[in-house]
Design a protein around this motif. Sequence first.
Motif, PDB file in Angstrom:
ATOM      1  N   MET A 140       0.818  -1.212   0.000  1.00 29.69           N
ATOM      2  CA  MET A 140       0.000   0.000   0.000  1.00 29.69           C
ATOM      3  C   MET A 140       0.851   1.263   0.000  1.00 29.69           C
ATOM      4  SD  MET A 140      -2.978  -1.223   2.644  1.00 29.69           S
ATOM      5  CE  MET A 140      -3.659   0.420   2.828  1.00 29.69           C
ATOM      6  N   LEU A 141       1.971   1.243   0.697  1.00 36.49           N
ATOM      7  CA  LEU A 141       2.868   2.392   0.689  1.00 36.49           C
ATOM      8  C   LEU A 141       3.401   2.650  -0.717  1.00 36.49           C
ATOM      9  CD1 LEU A 141       4.836   1.760   4.008  1.00 36.49           C
ATOM     10  CD2 LEU A 141       3.352   3.720   3.545  1.00 36.49           C
ATOM     11  N   LEU A 142       3.815   1.603  -1.400  1.00 30.80           N
ATOM     12  CA  LEU A 142       4.316   1.756  -2.761  1.00 30.80           C
ATOM     13  C   LEU A 142       3.216   2.227  -3.708  1.00 30.80           C
ATOM     14  CD1 LEU A 142       6.546  -1.425  -2.785  1.00 30.80           C
ATOM     15  CD2 LEU A 142       7.396   0.912  -3.045  1.00 30.80           C
ATOM     16  N   LYS A 143       2.018   1.666  -3.563  1.00 29.11           N
ATOM     17  CA  LYS A 143       0.895   2.107  -4.392  1.00 29.11           C
ATOM     18  C   LYS A 143       0.560   3.560  -4.098  1.00 29.11           C
ATOM     19  CE  LYS A 143      -1.326  -0.281  -6.833  1.00 29.11           C
ATOM     20  NZ  LYS A 143      -1.192  -0.557  -8.294  1.00 29.11           N
ATOM     21  N   GLY A 144       0.654   3.959  -2.813  1.00 27.19           N
ATOM     22  CA  GLY A 144       0.416   5.350  -2.446  1.00 27.19           C
ATOM     23  C   GLY A 144       1.421   6.288  -3.086  1.00 27.19           C
ATOM     24  N   MET A 145       2.637   5.783  -3.306  1.00 26.82           N
ATOM     25  CA  MET A 145       3.671   6.562  -4.002  1.00 26.82           C
ATOM     26  C   MET A 145       3.542   6.456  -5.524  1.00 26.82           C
ATOM     27  SD  MET A 145       7.003   5.453  -1.761  1.00 26.82           S
ATOM     28  CE  MET A 145       6.954   5.417   0.040  1.00 26.82           C
ATOM     29  N   LYS A 146       2.614   5.605  -5.978  1.00 24.54           N
ATOM     30  CA  LYS A 146       2.442   5.313  -7.414  1.00 24.54           C
ATOM     31  C   LYS A 146       3.729   4.747  -8.023  1.00 24.54           C
ATOM     32  CE  LYS A 146      -1.273   8.707  -8.061  1.00 24.54           C
ATOM     33  NZ  LYS A 146      -2.302   7.701  -7.782  1.00 24.54           N
ATOM     34  N   ILE A 147       4.366   3.878  -7.235  1.00 29.03           N
ATOM     35  CA  ILE A 147       5.553   3.156  -7.682  1.00 29.03           C
ATOM     36  C   ILE A 147       5.148   1.712  -7.944  1.00 29.03           C
ATOM     37  CG2 ILE A 147       7.803   2.254  -6.943  1.00 29.03           C
ATOM     38  CD1 ILE A 147       8.134   4.824  -5.287  1.00 29.03           C
ATOM     39  N   ASP A 148       5.561   1.172  -9.078  1.00 28.75           N
ATOM     40  CA  ASP A 148       5.271  -0.226  -9.402  1.00 28.75           C
ATOM     41  C   ASP A 148       5.826  -1.111  -8.280  1.00 28.75           C
ATOM     42  OD1 ASP A 148       5.003  -2.775 -10.405  1.00 28.75           O
ATOM     43  OD2 ASP A 148       6.102  -2.404 -12.261  1.00 28.75           O
ATOM     44  N   PRO A 149       4.959  -1.858  -7.558  1.00 28.04           N
ATOM     45  CA  PRO A 149       5.448  -2.645  -6.416  1.00 28.04           C
ATOM     46  C   PRO A 149       6.197  -3.924  -6.796  1.00 28.04           C
ATOM     47  CG  PRO A 149       3.025  -2.686  -6.538  1.00 28.04           C
ATOM     48  CD  PRO A 149       3.512  -1.905  -7.701  1.00 28.04           C
ATOM     49  N   THR A 150       6.274  -4.237  -8.088  1.00 28.74           N
ATOM     50  CA  THR A 150       6.899  -5.486  -8.511  1.00 28.74           C
ATOM     51  C   THR A 150       8.360  -5.566  -8.051  1.00 28.74           C
ATOM     52  OG1 THR A 150       5.493  -5.527 -10.467  1.00 28.74           O
ATOM     53  CG2 THR A 150       7.420  -6.968 -10.487  1.00 28.74           C
ATOM     54  N   HIS A 151       8.653  -6.615  -7.279  1.00 26.22           N
ATOM     55  CA  HIS A 151      10.017  -6.917  -6.811  1.00 26.22           C
ATOM     56  C   HIS A 151      10.642  -5.763  -6.033  1.00 26.22           C
ATOM     57  CE1 HIS A 151       9.912  -9.716 -10.537  1.00 26.22           C
ATOM     58  NE2 HIS A 151       9.260 -10.236  -9.509  1.00 26.22           N
ATOM     59  N   ARG A 152       9.885  -5.291  -5.031  1.00 27.50           N
ATOM     60  CA  ARG A 152      10.350  -4.177  -4.204  1.00 27.50           C
ATOM     61  C   ARG A 152      10.521  -4.561  -2.735  1.00 27.50           C
ATOM     62  NH1 ARG A 152      11.659   0.505  -7.354  1.00 27.50           N
ATOM     63  NH2 ARG A 152      10.302   0.475  -9.177  1.00 27.50           N
ATOM     64  N   CYS A 153      10.393  -5.843  -2.416  1.00 19.29           N
ATOM     65  CA  CYS A 153      10.406  -6.240  -1.006  1.00 19.29           C
ATOM     66  C   CYS A 153      11.251  -7.504  -0.836  1.00 19.29           C
ATOM     67  CB  CYS A 153       8.971  -6.497  -0.552  1.00 19.29           C
ATOM     68  SG  CYS A 153       8.657  -6.099   1.153  1.00 19.29           S
ATOM     69  N   VAL A 154      12.381  -7.388  -0.154  1.00 18.21           N
ATOM     70  CA  VAL A 154      13.278  -8.528   0.064  1.00 18.21           C
ATOM     71  C   VAL A 154      12.887  -9.257   1.346  1.00 18.21           C
ATOM     72  CG1 VAL A 154      15.669  -9.272   0.325  1.00 18.21           C
ATOM     73  CG2 VAL A 154      15.144  -7.210  -0.977  1.00 18.21           C
ATOM     74  N   LEU A 155      12.785 -10.579   1.254  1.00 11.44           N
ATOM     75  CA  LEU A 155      12.512 -11.402   2.438  1.00 11.44           C
ATOM     76  C   LEU A 155      13.558 -12.503   2.544  1.00 11.44           C
ATOM     77  CD1 LEU A 155       8.661 -12.113   2.256  1.00 11.44           C
ATOM     78  CD2 LEU A 155       9.826 -10.283   3.495  1.00 11.44           C
ATOM     79  N   HIS A 156      13.784 -12.960   3.781  1.00 14.73           N
ATOM     80  CA  HIS A 156      14.457 -14.238   3.982  1.00 14.73           C
ATOM     81  C   HIS A 156      13.424 -15.349   3.841  1.00 14.73           C
ATOM     82  CE1 HIS A 156      18.204 -12.448   5.249  1.00 14.73           C
ATOM     83  NE2 HIS A 156      17.557 -11.661   6.088  1.00 14.73           N
ATOM     84  N   VAL A 157      13.901 -16.544   3.601  1.00 13.70           N
ATOM     85  CA  VAL A 157      12.988 -17.677   3.461  1.00 13.70           C
ATOM     86  C   VAL A 157      12.143 -17.844   4.718  1.00 13.70           C
ATOM     87  CG1 VAL A 157      12.828 -20.182   3.152  1.00 13.70           C
ATOM     88  CG2 VAL A 157      14.477 -18.840   1.801  1.00 13.70           C
ATOM     89  N   GLY A 158      12.753 -17.659   5.895  1.00 17.49           N
ATOM     90  CA  GLY A 158      12.005 -17.767   7.153  1.00 17.49           C
ATOM     91  C   GLY A 158      12.709 -18.660   8.149  1.00 17.49           C
ATOM     92  N   GLY A 159      11.920 -19.361   8.936  1.00 17.85           N
ATOM     93  CA  GLY A 159      12.475 -20.221   9.968  1.00 17.85           C
ATOM     94  C   GLY A 159      12.863 -21.581   9.429  1.00 17.85           C
TER      95      GLY A 159
END
Length: 321
Positions: A140-159
Amino acid sequence: MMIVRLGYVAMSMELKNASPSKTMTFAQFQKIEDREAAIRKLERIALENLENTLRLLKHNVFNDIHFYRLTSRLIPLANHEELSGWDYMRPLKGKLREIGEFVRKHDLRVDFHPDHFVVLNSPKPDVLINSLRTLKLHYMLLKGMKIDPTHRCVLHVGGNYKETETSLERFVTNWSEVPSPIQQLIMLENDDTSFTLEDTLFLCEKLGIPLVFDYHHHLAHHREASWEDQWDRVTTTWKGSPLPIKMHISSPKSQKEFRHHADYVDADMFFRFLNGIKGSVPQIDCMIEAKQKDEALFTLIREIEKREEVEIIDGSSFYIK
């Protein structure tokens, strides 16, 4: 020749009084008797964080820095269960649009790296639900900035939960619970304790997710394995992305504390990596994860300027011959 662009994370060591991560704890929130007044205070803090984000982006443009990681702490208590009715986006729309306009005008690359509590392979349904709620906030933050959200969030695999194969399979199972727009948001990173480059590639190839290679993590966790043999697989995960391939670069604090990030980046260590990949991609964006933030970038580029195998483009970018 290959273009290399450097970026840094969230905070500036040079720009004063510009924290984009000012916060309020829920305990502090509760101490304000008037709930509406407390919410307005949260909104003022969020607006100040966004204003400081814009200041940081202007600082970046002035210094020819084109790549920047936004903090995930822009809106304090945004997803707290006791504030579920708070429409936190409404008062922020104007400032988010202003940030987005600046990003687009100067062709900046921005992204996020949510905190460790975002775990998509958790066996606990409530953890998965909360993780998706946090990812939706970033979307929602990226959409609010009108920035294409595609591939904008890095995650680790997890536990890892003491069983790598089962944990990887659970990620695949839980992926079906992730809404498609959130799936498109995500990149995965190999980590320094649980999931190797090979493990992360398994998920990225199976699910169509770009892999952000962390060179330091690889050396810390699996240094006996050759990353060079897997590099073509890494680059292939980016074939469908609108963005250039990205990686993380940091240096160990010491041999004893190898996993911890140093204040600055060891240029020789960085170039051992770059010399292993040069010519394989037209451009690579390298996010510096160092304690000294932008100062680490400035220091590194000054060291790089002295190297014969590079041609400097600007304050954060260069060709490697």
